[in-house]
Design a protein around this motif. Structure first.
Motif, PDB file in Angstrom:
ATOM      1  N   PHE A  95       0.823  -1.208   0.000  1.00 47.71           N
ATOM      2  CA  PHE A  95       0.000   0.000   0.000  1.00 47.71           C
ATOM      3  C   PHE A  95       0.861   1.262   0.000  1.00 47.71           C
ATOM      4  O   PHE A  95       0.505   2.272  -0.618  1.00 47.71           O
ATOM      5  N   ILE A  96       1.997   1.218   0.680  1.00 42.57           N
ATOM      6  CA  ILE A  96       2.926   2.351   0.637  1.00 42.57           C
ATOM      7  C   ILE A  96       3.439   2.540  -0.790  1.00 42.57           C
ATOM      8  O   ILE A  96       3.568   3.666  -1.271  1.00 42.57           O
ATOM      9  N   GLY A  97       3.713   1.437  -1.487  1.00 40.19           N
ATOM     10  CA  GLY A  97       4.129   1.521  -2.880  1.00 40.19           C
ATOM     11  C   GLY A  97       3.065   2.154  -3.752  1.00 40.19           C
ATOM     12  O   GLY A  97       3.374   2.961  -4.640  1.00 40.19           O
ATOM     13  N   LEU A  98       1.798   1.788  -3.510  1.00 39.36           N
ATOM     14  CA  LEU A  98       0.714   2.409  -4.277  1.00 39.36           C
ATOM     15  C   LEU A  98       0.637   3.912  -4.027  1.00 39.36           C
ATOM     16  O   LEU A  98       0.475   4.705  -4.959  1.00 39.36           O
ATOM     17  N   LEU A 110       5.495  -3.899  -6.821  1.00 33.40           N
ATOM     18  CA  LEU A 110       5.757  -5.196  -7.449  1.00 33.40           C
ATOM     19  C   LEU A 110       6.419  -6.190  -6.503  1.00 33.40           C
ATOM     20  O   LEU A 110       6.112  -7.385  -6.537  1.00 33.40           O
ATOM     21  N   VAL A 111       7.319  -5.715  -5.650  1.00 27.24           N
ATOM     22  CA  VAL A 111       8.006  -6.635  -4.729  1.00 27.24           C
ATOM     23  C   VAL A 111       7.041  -7.175  -3.678  1.00 27.24           C
ATOM     24  O   VAL A 111       7.082  -8.363  -3.337  1.00 27.24           O
ATOM     25  N   LEU A 144      10.266   4.256  -7.100  1.00 25.87           N
ATOM     26  CA  LEU A 144      10.190   3.576  -5.797  1.00 25.87           C
ATOM     27  C   LEU A 144       8.824   2.949  -5.569  1.00 25.87           C
ATOM     28  O   LEU A 144       8.725   1.826  -5.051  1.00 25.87           O
ATOM     29  N   GLY A 145       7.785   3.652  -5.940  1.00 28.78           N
ATOM     30  CA  GLY A 145       6.437   3.121  -5.756  1.00 28.78           C
ATOM     31  C   GLY A 145       6.196   1.871  -6.574  1.00 28.78           C
ATOM     32  O   GLY A 145       5.620   0.897  -6.089  1.00 28.78           O
TER      33      GLY A 145
END
Length: 113
Positions: A50-53, A102-103, A96-97
């Motif tokens: 969610f942080i990536g989103l 993806l990870v 980064l997002g």
């Protein structure tokens, strides 16, 4: 005159009471902790997904606004406008997002730990 309401039996409501309870009833304490913390592993979604989103969304917004400023510069630009910091930060946040998304994606297979 009798009391209309009885006190509910006291339960362990915080971890401060748990050590004393665990000392008195070790089996019951283990059962309580196991039932409180056992959740199927498939149900967990990492917070990093969610942080990536969020990073991706913010990056797209910042990058878009900065590209607009590049295409139609303001009448009075700021002093270091030639560095295009918004473009760099927007691109960094997007990269980064996407990496975090993806990870830590929930559809990826989990490694055996």
């Amino acid at each position: 005159m009798s009391c209309m309401f009885r006190e509910a039996p006291r339960r362990i409501s915080n971890e401060a009471n748990l050590p004393a309870f665990a000392a008195l009833y070790p089996r019951r304490a283990r059962a309580i902790l196991a039932s409180a913390t056992s959740m199927p592993r498939e149900a967990h979604t990492s917070i990093w997904f969610f942080i990536g989103l969020i990073l991706t969304i913010y990056g797209v917004l910042i990058l878009g606004a900065s590209l607009h400023d590049l295409a139609a510069p303001p009448e009075h630009p700021v002093v270091l406008a030639n560095l295009h910091a918004g473009i760099w930060w927007g691109a960094l946040l997007v990269v980064l997002g996407v990496v975090y998304t993806l990870v830590f994606a929930p559809w990826r297979k989990k490694r055996a730990r």
